[in-house]
Design a protein around this motif. Structure first.
Motif, PDB file in Angstrom:
ATOM      1  N   ARG A 192       0.825  -1.209   0.000  1.00 22.27           N
ATOM      2  CA  ARG A 192       0.000   0.000   0.000  1.00 22.27           C
ATOM      3  C   ARG A 192       0.863   1.265   0.000  1.00 22.27           C
ATOM      4  O   ARG A 192       1.768   1.410   0.810  1.00 22.27           O
ATOM      5  CB  ARG A 192      -0.899   0.020   1.226  1.00 22.27           C
ATOM      6  N   ARG A 193       0.497   2.189  -0.876  1.00 25.18           N
ATOM      7  CA  ARG A 193       1.090   3.524  -0.867  1.00 25.18           C
ATOM      8  C   ARG A 193       0.200   4.376   0.019  1.00 25.18           C
ATOM      9  O   ARG A 193      -1.003   4.461  -0.191  1.00 25.18           O
ATOM     10  CB  ARG A 193       1.165   4.111  -2.271  1.00 25.18           C
TER      11      ARG A 193
ATOM     12  N   ARG B  20       4.088  14.702  -0.975  1.00 26.64           N
ATOM     13  CA  ARG B  20       3.081  14.459  -2.006  1.00 26.64           C
ATOM     14  C   ARG B  20       1.987  15.519  -1.873  1.00 26.64           C
ATOM     15  O   ARG B  20       1.595  15.891  -0.772  1.00 26.64           O
ATOM     16  CB  ARG B  20       2.442  13.072  -1.855  1.00 26.64           C
ATOM     17  N   SER B  21       1.501  15.996  -3.015  1.00 28.57           N
ATOM     18  CA  SER B  21       0.405  16.970  -3.048  1.00 28.57           C
ATOM     19  C   SER B  21      -0.676  16.441  -3.972  1.00 28.57           C
ATOM     20  O   SER B  21      -0.374  15.894  -5.039  1.00 28.57           O
ATOM     21  CB  SER B  21       0.891  18.319  -3.575  1.00 28.57           C
ATOM     22  N   PHE B  22      -1.921  16.612  -3.555  1.00 29.97           N
ATOM     23  CA  PHE B  22      -3.053  16.143  -4.349  1.00 29.97           C
ATOM     24  C   PHE B  22      -4.130  17.219  -4.367  1.00 29.97           C
ATOM     25  O   PHE B  22      -4.372  17.883  -3.361  1.00 29.97           O
ATOM     26  CB  PHE B  22      -3.658  14.871  -3.736  1.00 29.97           C
ATOM     27  N   GLY B  23      -4.791  17.345  -5.515  1.00 32.62           N
ATOM     28  CA  GLY B  23      -5.931  18.250  -5.635  1.00 32.62           C
ATOM     29  C   GLY B  23      -7.214  17.500  -5.335  1.00 32.62           C
ATOM     30  O   GLY B  23      -7.260  16.268  -5.393  1.00 32.62           O
ATOM     31  N   THR B  24      -8.266  18.237  -5.025  1.00 35.10           N
ATOM     32  CA  THR B  24      -9.545  17.594  -4.707  1.00 35.10           C
ATOM     33  C   THR B  24     -10.064  16.778  -5.886  1.00 35.10           C
ATOM     34  O   THR B  24     -10.759  15.785  -5.691  1.00 35.10           O
ATOM     35  CB  THR B  24     -10.602  18.626  -4.277  1.00 35.10           C
ATOM     36  N   ALA B  25      -9.709  17.156  -7.103  1.00 31.76           N
ATOM     37  CA  ALA B  25     -10.144  16.406  -8.283  1.00 31.76           C
ATOM     38  C   ALA B  25      -9.500  15.020  -8.343  1.00 31.76           C
ATOM     39  O   ALA B  25      -9.985  14.135  -9.049  1.00 31.76           O
ATOM     40  CB  ALA B  25      -9.819  17.183  -9.558  1.00 31.76           C
ATOM     41  N   GLN B  26      -8.421  14.803  -7.597  1.00 30.76           N
ATOM     42  CA  GLN B  26      -7.730  13.519  -7.599  1.00 30.76           C
ATOM     43  C   GLN B  26      -8.264  12.567  -6.529  1.00 30.76           C
ATOM     44  O   GLN B  26      -7.820  11.432  -6.439  1.00 30.76           O
ATOM     45  CB  GLN B  26      -6.222  13.731  -7.367  1.00 30.76           C
TER      46      GLN B  26
ATOM     47  N   ARG C 164      -9.849   8.093   3.284  1.00 28.74           N
ATOM     48  CA  ARG C 164      -9.924   8.732   1.972  1.00 28.74           C
ATOM     49  C   ARG C 164      -8.681   8.373   1.181  1.00 28.74           C
ATOM     50  O   ARG C 164      -7.707   7.861   1.735  1.00 28.74           O
ATOM     51  CB  ARG C 164     -10.101  10.240   2.089  1.00 28.74           C
ATOM     52  N   ALA C 165      -8.708   8.664  -0.112  1.00 20.52           N
ATOM     53  CA  ALA C 165      -7.569   8.320  -0.969  1.00 20.52           C
ATOM     54  C   ALA C 165      -7.510   9.293  -2.137  1.00 20.52           C
ATOM     55  O   ALA C 165      -8.481   9.979  -2.449  1.00 20.52           O
ATOM     56  CB  ALA C 165      -7.700   6.891  -1.479  1.00 20.52           C
ATOM     57  N   PHE C 166      -6.340   9.321  -2.775  1.00 22.45           N
ATOM     58  CA  PHE C 166      -6.113  10.134  -3.964  1.00 22.45           C
ATOM     59  C   PHE C 166      -5.465   9.264  -5.018  1.00 22.45           C
ATOM     60  O   PHE C 166      -4.805   8.276  -4.697  1.00 22.45           O
ATOM     61  CB  PHE C 166      -5.191  11.316  -3.643  1.00 22.45           C
ATOM     62  N   LYS C 167      -5.633   9.651  -6.278  1.00 21.94           N
ATOM     63  CA  LYS C 167      -4.979   8.933  -7.362  1.00 21.94           C
ATOM     64  C   LYS C 167      -4.122   9.909  -8.140  1.00 21.94           C
ATOM     65  O   LYS C 167      -4.567  10.989  -8.522  1.00 21.94           O
ATOM     66  CB  LYS C 167      -6.012   8.292  -8.286  1.00 21.94           C
ATOM     67  N   ALA C 168      -2.863   9.505  -8.347  1.00 22.97           N
ATOM     68  CA  ALA C 168      -1.921  10.322  -9.111  1.00 22.97           C
ATOM     69  C   ALA C 168      -1.029   9.396  -9.909  1.00 22.97           C
ATOM     70  O   ALA C 168      -0.488   8.428  -9.368  1.00 22.97           O
ATOM     71  CB  ALA C 168      -1.087  11.199  -8.186  1.00 22.97           C
ATOM     72  N   GLU C 169      -0.887   9.679 -11.188  1.00 24.44           N
ATOM     73  CA  GLU C 169      -0.027   8.888 -12.076  1.00 24.44           C
ATOM     74  C   GLU C 169      -0.334   7.395 -11.963  1.00 24.44           C
ATOM     75  O   GLU C 169       0.558   6.562 -11.786  1.00 24.44           O
ATOM     76  CB  GLU C 169       1.447   9.180 -11.764  1.00 24.44           C
TER      77      GLU C 169
END
Length: 177
Positions: free
Chosen positions: A43-44, A125-131, A149-154
């Motif tokens: 897990r990341r 790491r930085s994430f926008g709400t759209a991610q 909660r989670a974010f997706k990037a690349e």
């Protein structure tokens, strides 16, 4: 007029400040979430900056008789003693494979800091709400208590791991057998 060394330094400072370039203030966009990225098992995960005190190399550890298997022992950092916890073993029941260059995340909890082993450090790491995405498999098993909660990037999903919830978990606070 006799000038003291202090007067000369004060004049240098005044001149220097008169020619200083004013840099723009770096602000985080209101829709940005920022934290420290790391891996535990497959897990990341990311934890908020305000939950991570520092990231340091694995300190020498003194085992504690009668402790839970996930408590590796007591570490010493700059004269401060703190428990060192194998986070993967606490959450998954499987020991972290320690290696040269091993890093630990130091988190604050009531009663003092605690170091947590991680498998790999990714840094900021930085994430926008759209991610933002559903936590899904990142929140399965024991992780469900800490990943909301989670974010997706690349093409990689990152679970937001709440260290503050971990610190308040009764089982985590009772490292003795």
């Amino acid at each position: 007029m006799i000038r003291t060394p202090f007067d000369i330094l004060a004049e240098y400072e005044r001149r220097s400040l008169a020619h200083a370039v004013v840099l723009p203030i770096a602000e985080t966009a209101p829709d940005q979430w920022r934290g420290v990225g790391y891996r535990v098992g497959k897990r990341r995960l990311v934890s908020a900056f305000d939950e991570v005190v520092e990231i340091v190399p694995m300190p020498p550890i003194t085992p504690v008789p009668g402790a839970q298997p996930w408590m590796l022992g007591i570490g010493n950092l700059r004269g401060n003693l703190f428990p060192v916890i194998d986070l993967k073993q606490f959450l998954e029941g499987e020991r972290t494979v320690l290696h040269e260059g091993q890093r630990v995340l130091v988190m604050r909890q009531a009663g003092g800091d605690v170091a947590l082993t991680i498998d790999e450090l990714y840094g900021q790491r930085s994430f926008g709400t759209a991610q933002e995405v559903e936590a899904g498999s990142l929140a399965e098993g024991r992780y469900s208590h800490f990943v909301g909660r989670a974010f997706k990037a690349e093409d990689e999903a990152w679970g937001v791991f709440a260290l503050s919830l971990l610190a308040r978990t009764p089982e985590f606070r009772q490292a003795a057998h």
